[in-house]
Design a protein around this motif. Structure first.
Motif, short mmCIF file in Angstrom:
data_model
loop_
_atom_site.label_atom_id
_atom_site.label_comp_id
_atom_site.label_asym_id
_atom_site.label_seq_id
_atom_site.Cartn_x
_atom_site.Cartn_y
_atom_site.Cartn_z
N GLY A 24 0.89 -1.22 0.47
CA GLY A 24 -0.20 0.22 0.20
C GLY A 24 0.51 1.66 -0.10
O GLY A 24 1.97 1.26 0.25
N GLY A 25 0.02 2.51 0.45
CA GLY A 25 0.93 3.60 0.15
C GLY A 25 -0.16 4.74 0.68
O GLY A 25 -1.42 4.43 0.72
N MET A 26 0.91 6.04 1.65
CA MET A 26 0.16 7.11 1.82
C MET A 26 0.89 8.52 1.18
O MET A 26 1.61 7.90 1.16
N SER A 27 -0.58 9.17 1.69
CA SER A 27 0.11 10.02 -0.04
C SER A 27 -0.49 12.17 1.21
O SER A 27 -1.84 11.59 1.82
N LEU A 28 0.30 12.36 1.70
CA LEU A 28 -0.38 13.30 2.59
C LEU A 28 0.28 15.02 1.92
O LEU A 28 1.16 15.25 1.02
N HIS A 29 -0.50 15.85 1.09
CA HIS A 29 -0.07 17.27 0.65
C HIS A 29 -1.15 17.80 1.91
O HIS A 29 -2.57 18.09 2.24
N VAL A 30 -0.05 19.55 1.55
CA VAL A 30 -0.26 20.55 2.64
C VAL A 30 -0.36 21.51 1.88
O VAL A 30 1.12 21.39 0.99
N ASP A 31 -0.69 22.91 1.71
CA ASP A 31 -0.32 24.06 1.09
C ASP A 31 -0.84 24.89 2.00
O ASP A 31 -1.57 25.07 2.84
N TYR A 32 -0.48 25.50 2.01
CA TYR A 32 -0.21 26.63 2.83
C TYR A 32 0.32 28.32 2.49
O TYR A 32 1.35 28.50 2.27
N LYS A 33 -1.10 29.12 1.97
CA LYS A 33 -0.02 30.09 1.11
C LYS A 33 0.57 29.60 -0.29
O LYS A 33 -0.20 28.70 -1.08
N ASN A 34 1.78 30.45 -0.35
CA ASN A 34 1.67 29.48 -1.58
C ASN A 34 3.17 28.35 -1.18
O ASN A 34 3.21 27.61 -1.95
N PHE A 35 3.17 28.08 0.32
CA PHE A 35 4.08 26.38 0.30
C PHE A 35 3.32 25.55 -0.07
O PHE A 35 2.14 25.74 0.22
N PHE A 36 3.81 24.75 -0.30
CA PHE A 36 3.53 23.25 -0.40
C PHE A 36 4.41 22.27 0.18
O PHE A 36 5.66 22.42 -0.34
N VAL A 37 3.59 21.11 0.31
CA VAL A 37 4.35 19.79 0.98
C VAL A 37 3.79 18.30 0.65
O VAL A 37 2.59 18.85 0.94
N ASP A 38 4.37 17.68 0.07
CA ASP A 38 4.15 16.55 -0.10
C ASP A 38 4.42 15.38 0.07
O ASP A 38 6.03 15.57 0.26
N ALA A 39 3.94 14.41 1.13
CA ALA A 39 4.45 13.48 0.90
C ALA A 39 4.03 11.98 1.11
O ALA A 39 2.54 12.04 0.73
N ASN A 40 4.65 11.14 -0.29
CA ASN A 40 4.72 10.09 0.07
C ASN A 40 4.95 8.43 0.47
O ASN A 40 6.19 8.30 0.43
N ALA A 41 4.64 7.28 1.08
CA ALA A 41 5.24 6.38 1.53
C ALA A 41 4.52 5.49 1.02
O ALA A 41 3.22 5.32 0.12
N SER A 42 5.42 4.28 0.55
CA SER A 42 5.33 2.85 0.57
C SER A 42 5.36 2.29 1.34
O SER A 42 6.70 2.44 1.93
#
Lengths: 1140, 469
Positions: free
Chosen positions: A979-997
């Motif tokens: 399986g896998g998981m992902s998380l996306h966060v954006d705050y104003k113009n910043f963004f963070v993406d994380a993906n795990a498997s």
């Protein structure tokens, strides 16, 4: 979501074209409750109409005949309207429409060439309250800065809203500053924006992975997500483009439930094992079919050259998918079940990966430039080798343990005994005499912080008649070991043109060159730099006293890899040109003819030069071999599509398709020895021993396909596919197979009884069942054949090379799939759940033969295997607001694989299948290639001897390896869950993406431990031991897993195959972590660019491995063996993306 | 209506236009291989398949290296030092049923048998060509089939394992026979012997002396008879051994090589003492897997001579290590503590032919058979023919020890030693316990036979594993 698709399509072209579908969805979203819009997009041209007492529909048809306009309306809306008479001269379209709709409750909306007719009541309602409103306006864009026409802008909690115009602009009156705008568009995530004091907005929508209205690329076409009955997952190109991998398939890991990817090597560009829903076949192919832009492609490794040494293949692989630049990919769709894959017939039985490339987009030319630069290191370190002092200590201990007592010397006197008896073949003595110089071979072959860089530039643009997409890219990736790198350049031109109103043409050419230098992996010894530390003696220094590469040492049979890396040549060079042309002709309304020709030509060269001075080439005074392989693949498809609408609500589309594919592979090899001078590496300069070889193979496939799709009001969907397919891999009589699939879906949320439940935004069930097949065996495998490529004393020699089986035919599988798709709370929670059951039977199986036949196996249609499991995907919009958005998704799949039938020999005894007889076996009732080996019982604390269980399970132990029995270990090489998981966060113009498997439930075996984990002379003299050997048993009572050092080559067989080196394969890995900044529009407009994004991406930064004994990377090939291949890399990449 | 009809016609025509779907479009091209059933039509085709059988014998898992080495490292002549981990399990006489050498040799020898069976089973009515020539080819196939089974038997058979119950190996007489032949049983040792001798008799009767190949690279009538002598000797059938050897001797086609030509004869193809040798050209063997490499060179040179062997030669014996310029056994030039066979199979370019039957062997067979049948005087005459041409001292008596000693001197490193020990019911001598890692198994130990490979056991439940594995 009610009444979705409740539309009668007057024009079949809508169904076919992606862009048009985008527009269609625009229209649909209007039907769903958006109620105000501005007509725009007037066209030149006037109408002269004179009609009397006709239905309004007839008027529309007249207009369609004499113009490009197409009408879209709900049939119900036109019911009960009076017949009208019309008499107009040189009127423009607005006048015509006004005249037509006069007196009705309908209004018209013109969107380019589409005219939407809809009820107008609600518009009037809004006009009534207009007075108290404030005016706002703005523009909706995608994250690439491209305007989004047709996006919905709605005031939350009201039905007040508009659709953006063709430039993405909107203006709206809202009730006040507290209002929140809800901005949505198909394929994008919905955004909520507080109005506040602002009156002008620039709204950027992010592409959505979970959008329900997404268009899914399926077999020979596209469908709305709600029209699909099969199990599919689509990954957008945007999700893949920035992942710094040499071939795009690697980027899919952890993103798709039920898809596992295992790296056969971390060498850039090397082949990956991809399994969709497990392993369908034991000895035939398990690789999915790759389809690029509707054409089945040649995938696999273009170079699997190498030799077999000690039962393992020493290989170098280069995946043909490396020839694609991931930035050119629009989307990748994974088709998993029978209903989804059946259009691709037999070859889709292991799943289909459909790659859609980017096409031209109309409008002003847009440029997209991206560049990234980073560095990488091995993601896991692996084992370290003994250093010189450690090896000396262990060697002397082994001497003392074995000879000390009998010969009456103490441990301190062991060295004298070694010298006297020359037990070390002078290797230790030379090192001691030289003053014990320190040598670190681990370090010597390591390439720290290997650079990786990627540059690509694309341009797209066009007008009403034509569009283009062009791109160029360059990738250079160095491996984490010296001597290996990968380079690629690609160029793409995609062009589309409307020849006539009913005739469109598109073509795409993709040319690339891939150059991979690298040593052969998979084997041991010189060919593999990874192996150097375990094969080079730490009593030999990599460099001599003057700092030159040391090649003057004695007493080792192994060559200095550093010298070979510098002076030998090994490379794969692949040039591939793919041309794909497509013509669509609407013969009459709703009847469309399509023809597609794809030509794929790949030339690969594999060159090996061994230098004259040091290494394997020395004895031959240099040797050179060159292999040129030309692969030509031709696919022709012709199809007819017909759309029928029966009694307004029944929509039936029918497709008939013929496909012919032919593949020709031509190989020419040359070899020569004895070079007159250094620096000459081509065969022409060889002085002697010329050899030449050739091979030619072809195969072909012919398929007839019929597809029927039925859609009632968007609520009930049914489809049926039948494909008759012939393959040249079987004898004429058994050549054809007929495969089919049926699927149905019920969009429950469209039903009245659910439409009132607000929190259910989407709910559908689907099911499919079908028969599919496989022909994934060797070319000409059915033939009992003689080969002619041998010689004896200068005469051509003939030998029996294939046992043959004229009865061979298709392997089949019955595949059932049941699934639920859901979306709750306005799709803030969405996902799907599926159960599948796939039974493969008449397996194309390499049945082992008694060697007394002169053959080792032959292929038979025998045996059966079942794969079943569940797949679960869920995505959450955790927070949605103007400044902060958080969403997460999770996917999980299980896989239960069981062999249910095998071939039987003359005595009715099952013939089990193994690919490493002391390690695994496939047997009825067990999972494929389940581990079957002797079980390790640790080290006897009393005497330091290795112990195994006599019966292979428990109880009595023995230190005599040969009397211990093999036993099932309960686990196979394939993960049972992933399986896998992902998380996306954006705050104003910043963004963070994380993906795990993550994956696990399997076990993996460490390959070369029988050399470097031996507590005997193989590790202490012939090869080099791993540092873990230092934990050996020394005194009675010691509790350790490393037996006592002894002077025998195999150390009482302690490192022979046993569960000592079988590990749990469970792991979880942070695949990607991205942190970035997306420049705001205000800055961009000052810079006069459309988009600018900078990011830093970390790949494989963290890993958790369940079995702490496992020192190597748990990501291994599908066979479950971990060897000394290059492991996956950990990388940090800085990138920027610029649009202008 | 008419318009729609026309369009439909156009549409359907277009649909099928690209794919002219005739049967040929799915017929694969057989460019470099041919169908077995229809491709054996002439005497040349048979000849090609026979060459294929010889070619399969040259593989390193058979006479290209391993089968020769098996006879040496399991004896007091040589050992594998594990330098590049080749053949260590054989040298240790400590094999497992999964042993890769055991499996590779079993597999390779049966491919040779398959090739011979294609020839033997060919439908003669369908083959054009001279009948005598065809028979000569078929005769060779019988002889090679016999040799191949004999080799399997002496490696895998249970004749020297006390508890082995005299099981031999499956004697395969057809290629792709009935379904039963897919799951053969092991014939007894006696059956194997009988079949081998029958095949050799057939071989001799089918072949014509006039067609015997002079290059020595193909099997001849005398080759088949010499082989029969060897097999008979192995099974202590002294009369047959003597009579077969005497036919070869009486042919006057061969002679013992002179002392001054002995060393050079190993680099010469078809020399006067050769009865049958496998032809090698320099492209036949990968150097790393060749005999020269494993015996001679420091890289990959895993098989070293045991120092004890130097002591068996007289000072002037050209086969020993002390004759200047012609030393056959010498210390490694790179690592001078390693003793090596440098005289036999010397060329690293691998174009040395590998002799399988030499005249000297036949002479010594005759001597031994004469001794065993009570004619010690004749035995002594024949025994001394060999040392007389080697610069060695002559024997004063012909006894078993002297004959075996002379065989060891003459045939060392050629793969005979283990069988000479086994057929005389001897233990494996432990002359150097430091280097010899097998520890000197006693006669009758299960280690006297290789294991039946696990790949065979898994494919065929009729197969019985050798005792001890």
């Amino acid at each position: 979501m009610k009444n979705f698709l409740h539309v009668s399509f007057r024009d079949s072209r809508i169904r076919r074209n992606f862009l048009i579908l985008m527009k269609l969805s625009l229209i649909l979203s209007m039907v769903l409750g958006v109620i105000s819009a501005q007509a725009n997009g007037q066209k030149e041209g006037t109408f002269s109409l004179k009609l009397e007492n006709v239905s309004i529909e007839n008027v529309f048809r007249e207009i369609e005949k004499s113009s490009n306009y197409r009408f879209i309306y709900q049939v119900d809306d036109l019911k009960g309207l009076n017949q009208i008479s019309i008499d107009l001269k040189d009127a423009d379209i607005n006048n015509v429409l006004t005249e037509c709709l006069k007196g009705s409750q309908l209004e018209s909306l013109i969107e380019n060439e589409y005219i939407i007719i809809r009820k107008s009541m609600e518009v009037k309602t809004i006009k009534a309250i207009e007075v108290s409103l404030i005016n706002i306006k703005g523009k909706v864009l995608d994250k690439d800065g491209i305007s989004l026409p047709g996006a919905t802008v709605l005031e939350e909690g009201t039905s007040n809203g508009v659709i953006t115009d063709q430039n993405g602009n909107f203006s709206l009156k809202v009730t006040g500053s507290a209002s929140v705008l809800k901005v949505s568009f198909i394929g994008f995530e919905t955004q909520f924006i507080e109005v506040g004091d602002k009156t002008e907005f620039s709204i950027v929508l992010n592409p959505s992975a979970t959008s329900l209205n997404e268009v899914i690329v399926v077999g020979y076409g596209t469908k709305g997500k709600n029209e699909i009955t099969g199990s599919t997952v689509q990954v957008s190109g945007a999700q893949l483009a920035q992942i710094p991998v040499a071939s795009v398939d690697q980027a899919l890991q952890g993103k798709v439930a039920g898809l596992t990817i295992s790296a056969t090597s971390g060498t850039p560009g090397s082949f990956q094992d991809i399994r969709i829903r497990g392993m369908g076949s034991l000895t035939a192919g398990n690789d999915p079919l790759f389809v690029i832009d509707g054409v089945p492609m040649i995938s696999g490794s273009v170079s699997n050259v190498g030799t077999t040494s000690w039962g393992t293949s020493v290989r170098s692989s280069l995946t043909s998918l490396a020839s694609l630049n991931s930035a050119d990919i629009e989307s990748i769709t994974i088709l998993k079940d029978a209903s989804a894959t059946s259009a691709y017939g037999a070859r889709g039985s292991n799943g289909v990966i459909v790659i859609t490339t980017k096409k031209g987009k109309s409008g002003k030319t847009q440029f997209d430039f991206s560049a990234s630069h980073g560095f990488q290191n091995d993601a896991t370190k692996g084992r370290l080798a003994l250093n010189g002092a450690q090896r000396e200590e262990l060697l002397l201990e082994a001497i003392y343990n074995t000879y000390g007592q009998a010969n009456g010397f103490s441990e301190a006197e062991a060295y004298s005994y070694v010298v006297a008896k020359n037990k070390d073949n002078r290797t230790l003595q030379n090192w001691v005499n030289a003053g014990r110089p320190f040598a670190d071979w681990n370090e010597a072959v390591d390439s720290k912080n290997a650079p990786v860089q990627n540059v690509s530039l694309s341009a797209t643009g066009g007008d009403d008649l034509q569009s283009f997409y062009a791109s160029f890219s360059y990738n250079k990736t160095e491996a984490t070991v010296i001597g290996n790198d990968f380079k690629r350049v690609t160029g793409v031109l995609s062009y589309g043109r409307k020849f006539r109103n009913n005739l469109t043409f598109s073509t795409r050419a993709n040319v690339s060159n891939n150059h991979q230098t690298g040593f052969l992996e998979g084997g041991r010894q010189f060919a593999n730099p990874r192996a150097a530390a375990f094969f080079m003696s730490p009593w030999i220094t990599p460099y001599d006293e003057d700092g030159n590469i040391n090649i003057s040492y004695k007493g080792s049979v192994y060559y200095n890899y550093l010298y070979l890396a510098k002076h030998d040549i090994t490379y794969n060079d692949l040039t591939r040109a793919i041309s794909n042309s497509n013509i669509e002709w609407e013969i009459v309304k709703n009847l469309k003819f399509k023809s597609r020709i794809s030509l794929d030509y790949a030339i690969s060269e594999y060159k090996v030069y061994r230098n004259r001075i040091h290494g394997d080439g020395k004895a031959l005074n240099g040797s050179s071999s060159d292999q040129i392989e030309r692969n030509f693949n031709y696919v022709a498809q012709n199809s007819l599509d017909y759309l029928m609408v029966y009694k307004e609500n029944h929509r039936i589309s029918v497709t008939a398709l013929l496909e012919y594919q032919k593949n020709k592979q031509n190989r020419l090899t040359g070899y020569g020895e004895n070079f007159p001078a250094d620096g000459l590496t081509n065969i022409d300069n060889a002085g002697s021993n010329y050899q030449a070889g050739s091979s030619f193979y072809d195969w072909s496939n012919l398929s007839y396909l019929g597809m029927v799709n039925y859609n009632y009001l968007g609520r009930y969907i049914a489809d049926f596919t039948i494909r008759r397919e012939g393959s040249s891999r079987f004898e004429a009589a058994n050549r054809y197979g007929t495969f089919w699939a049926a699927g149905a879906a019920w969009n429950m949320s469209q039903e009245k009884f659910l439409s009132d439940i607000d929190w259910i935004s989407n709910l559908r069930v689907r099911a499919s069942y079908g028969l599919s097949g496989s022909s994934a065996i060797g070319i000409n495998g059915y033939q009992a054949s003689l080969a002619y490529d041998a010689n004896y004393i200068g005469n051509g020699a003939i030998y029996t090379n294939q046992y043959g089986n004229s009865e061979l035919t298709w392997e089949k599988n019955k595949n059932s799939d049941i699934g639920i798709d859901f979306g709750f709370f306005d799709n803030a929670i969405s996902g799907s759940f599926a159960y599948f059951h796939k039974k493969t039977y008449d397996l194309l199986q390499n049945v082992p033969l008694s060697r007394s036949t002169g053959h080792s196996s032959y292929t038979e249609n025998v045996g059966a295997m079942v794969n079943k499991g569940i797949e679960f995907i869920v995505a959450f919009d955790i927070l949605k607001s103007k400044d902060l958005n958080i969403n997460a998704s999770f996917n999980f799949a299980t896989l239960d694989n069981e062999v249910t039938e095998l071939a039987y020999d003359g005595n009715g005894v099952e013939i089990s299948i193994s690919n490493s007889i002391d390690k695994n076996k496939s047997s009825v009732g067990h999972t494929a290639y389940e581990w079957y080996m002797i079980k390790w019982a640790g080290v006897d604390p009393a005497n330091g001897l290795p112990l195994w269980y006599v019966n292979g399970v428990d109880g009595e132990t023995t230190s005599n390896y040969s009397i211990a029995a093999q036993a099932w270990q309960g686990k196979g090489p394939l993960p049972t869950y992933s399986g896998g998981m992902s998380l996306h966060v954006d705050y104003k113009n910043f963004f963070v993406d994380a993906n795990a498997s993550f994956q696990g439930g399997n076990a993996i075996y460490e390959m070369w431990t029988n050399l470097y984990m031996v507590n005997g002379t193989q590790a202490l003299l012939s090869f080099n031991g791993a540092a873990e050997l230092m934990n050996r048993w020394q005194n009675p009572g010691d509790i350790t897993d490393i037996p006592k050092m002894v002077w025998s080559s195999d150390g009482n067989k302690s490192a022979n195959t046993s569960t000592r080196f079988l590990y749990d394969g469970d792991y979880m890995r942070l695949k990607d972590l991205v942190f970035g900044y997306d420049f705001s529009k205000s800055i961009l407009s000052k810079l006069k660019i459309n988009g600018l994004k900078v990011y830093v991406r970390g790949t494989n930064l963290l890993i958790w491995v369940k079995d702490k004994r496992l020192k190597y990377d748990p990501e291994v090939g599908a066979d479950g063996f971990t060897g000394l291949e290059t492991p996956p890399v950990k990388s940090i990449v800085f990138g920027l993306n610029l649009k202008f | 209506m008419m318009k729609k009809f026309i369009y439909s016609i156009i549409a359907i025509t277009l649909l099928v236009s690209v794919t002219s779907c005739d049967k040929e479009s799915l017929e694969p091209t057989l460019a470099q291989i041919k169908d077995v059933a229809t491709s054996i039509k002439t005497v040349d085709d048979l000849q090609g398949i026979l060459f294929g059988a010889y070619n399969r014998m040259t593989n390193y898992n058979y006479y290209g290296r391993n089968v020769i080495i098996y006879g040496e490292v399991r004896s007091d002549n040589a050992f594998a030092d594990g330098n590049s981990a080749r053949l260590t399990t054989v040298s240790n006489m400590d094999m497992l049923y999964t042993d890769s050498d055991a499996s590779a040799t079993w597999t390779q020898i049966y491919t040779v048998i398959a090739s011979t069976n294609v020839i033997i089973g060919a439908d003669l009515d369908k083959i054009t060509g001279d009948a005598t020539k065809i028979d000569h080819i078929i005769g060779q196939a019988y002889a090679i089939r016999a040799l191949a089974h004999f080799d399997l038997l002496r490696i895998y058979g249970q004749q020297h394992v006390t508890t082995g119950q005299n099981i031999g190996v499956p004697y395969v007489k057809t290629y792709k026979g009935s379904k039963e032949t897919l799951f053969p049983i092991r014939n007894t040792v006696a059956e194997c012997k009988q079949f081998i001798m029958e095949d050799l008799t057939t071989a001799t009767s089918k072949m014509s002396t006039s067609l015997n190949d002079n290059s020595k690279q193909l099997m001849t009538t005398y080759g088949a008879q010499a082989l029969a002598a060897r097999v008979a000797l192995y099974f202590k059938d002294w009369t047959t051994a003597k009579s077969m050897a005497s036919i070869v001797i009486a042919s006057n086609k061969y002679s013992i090589i002179d002392a001054n030509k002995y060393a050079a004869s190993w680099s010469i193809d078809g020399s006067v003492n050769s009865i049958f040798e496998l032809g090698y050209s320099n492209i036949d063997n990968e150097w790393i897997n060749g005999l020269a490499n494993i015996y001679r060179y420091s890289d990959y040179g895993d098989v070293r001579a045991l120092p004890n062997i130097l002591t068996i030669f007289d000072d002037n014996d050209v086969r020993g290590g002390t004759v200047a310029g012609t030393a056959m056994i010498d210390w490694d030039a790179v690592a001078n503590f390693k003793l090596r066979n440098i005289g036999k199979y010397p060329s690293r370019s691998f174009d040395d032919n590998v002799p399988l039957i030499r005249y000297e062997e036949v002479i010594l067979i005759y001597a031994e058979a004469a001794l065993e049948t009570g004619d010690a005087a004749t035995a002594l005459i024949y025994l001394n023919m060999v040392p007389a041409k080697r610069g060695a001292n002559l024997y004063t008596i012909a006894d078993k020890d002297n004959i075996l000693l002379e065989r060891r001197k003459e045939l060392c490193f050629e793969g005979f030693r283990f069988d000479d020990l086994a057929r005389t019911n001897s233990d494996i001598p432990l002359s150097d316990p430091v280097l010899q890692t097998h520890g000197g198994p006693a006669y009758g130990s299960y280690k006297y036979a290789f294991p039946i490979p696990q790949v065979e056991m898994l494919a065929n439940s009729n197969m019985v594993q050798n005792y001890g594995y």
